[in-house]
Motif scaffolding. Sequence first.
Motif, PDB file in Angstrom:
ATOM      1  N   ALA A  73      92.695 -15.026 101.935  1.00 33.07           N
ATOM      2  CA  ALA A  73      92.845 -15.200 103.385  1.00 33.07           C
ATOM      3  C   ALA A  73      92.682 -16.655 103.809  1.00 33.07           C
ATOM      4  N   GLY A  74      92.276 -17.521 102.890  1.00 34.50           N
ATOM      5  CA  GLY A  74      92.213 -18.948 103.184  1.00 34.50           C
ATOM      6  C   GLY A  74      90.821 -19.517 103.396  1.00 34.50           C
ATOM      7  N   ALA A  75      89.780 -18.764 103.056  1.00 33.63           N
ATOM      8  CA  ALA A  75      88.414 -19.280 103.235  1.00 33.63           C
ATOM      9  C   ALA A  75      88.135 -20.393 102.234  1.00 33.63           C
ATOM     10  N   PRO A 126      87.762 -12.475  96.151  1.00 32.01           N
ATOM     11  CA  PRO A 126      89.182 -12.850  96.049  1.00 32.01           C
ATOM     12  C   PRO A 126      89.956 -12.581  97.347  1.00 32.01           C
ATOM     13  N   ILE A 127      89.557 -11.564  98.093  1.00 32.94           N
ATOM     14  CA  ILE A 127      90.246 -11.258  99.347  1.00 32.94           C
ATOM     15  C   ILE A 127      90.029 -12.380 100.359  1.00 32.94           C
ATOM     16  N   VAL A 128      88.773 -12.839 100.507  1.00 29.84           N
ATOM     17  CA  VAL A 128      88.526 -13.901 101.490  1.00 29.84           C
ATOM     18  C   VAL A 128      89.154 -15.220 101.046  1.00 29.84           C
ATOM     19  N   VAL A 159      81.699 -13.323 102.308  1.00 27.48           N
ATOM     20  CA  VAL A 159      81.535 -12.194 101.385  1.00 27.48           C
ATOM     21  C   VAL A 159      80.452 -11.229 101.862  1.00 27.48           C
ATOM     22  N   PRO A 160      79.224 -11.673 102.144  1.00 25.60           N
ATOM     23  CA  PRO A 160      78.240 -10.695 102.617  1.00 25.60           C
ATOM     24  C   PRO A 160      78.600 -10.109 103.979  1.00 25.60           C
ATOM     25  N   TYR A 161      79.180 -10.914 104.869  1.00 27.30           N
ATOM     26  CA  TYR A 161      79.571 -10.412 106.185  1.00 27.30           C
ATOM     27  C   TYR A 161      80.614  -9.310 106.035  1.00 27.30           C
ATOM     28  N   GLY A 162      81.624  -9.564 105.220  1.00 31.03           N
ATOM     29  CA  GLY A 162      82.684  -8.572 105.010  1.00 31.03           C
ATOM     30  C   GLY A 162      82.175  -7.293 104.369  1.00 31.03           C
ATOM     31  N   ARG A 163      81.279  -7.426 103.400  1.00 30.54           N
ATOM     32  CA  ARG A 163      80.742  -6.230 102.731  1.00 30.54           C
ATOM     33  C   ARG A 163      79.916  -5.380 103.691  1.00 30.54           C
ATOM     34  N   ILE A 164      79.115  -6.018 104.533  1.00 27.73           N
ATOM     35  CA  ILE A 164      78.305  -5.269 105.487  1.00 27.73           C
ATOM     36  C   ILE A 164      79.199  -4.595 106.525  1.00 27.73           C
ATOM     37  N   LEU A 165      80.217  -5.301 106.996  1.00 31.80           N
ATOM     38  CA  LEU A 165      81.117  -4.688 107.977  1.00 31.80           C
ATOM     39  C   LEU A 165      81.891  -3.520 107.378  1.00 31.80           C
ATOM     40  N   LEU A 166      82.275  -3.630 106.128  1.00 32.08           N
ATOM     41  CA  LEU A 166      82.956  -2.501 105.487  1.00 32.08           C
ATOM     42  C   LEU A 166      82.030  -1.289 105.377  1.00 32.08           C
TER      43      LEU A 166
END
Length: 102
Positions: free
Chosen positions: A22-24, A17-19, A33-40
């Motif tokens: 953000a307009g994705a 829901p966050i991405v 989603v996987p990129y954001g989770r790994i970076l977090l």
Amino acid sequence: MGLGAALSLVCVIFMEPIVRLAGASDLLVEDCVPYGRILLAGSVPFMLQTSFQSFFVAAERPHAGLVFSLAAGGTNMVLDYVFIALLDMGIAGAALATVAGY
């Protein structure tokens, strides 16, 4: 659990829901989603790297900070190639390379 850890956990859980907020587009959500989770997951090393840059300057060792920054960038570039091109890990490989570079 500290506030930062709790906020990271909430962001991991609600990454989709966050991405979208953000307009994705639907096509980008699959990668975001996987990129954001790994970076977090790698946010602690990122914060430590950023904090230690200031300590190097205060300790009159700014060259050490520069060396570490260049090494981090080089590590990211090499691992991007290894994870994406050689191991075919896609966007998750890019995120892992970024975290390893921290």
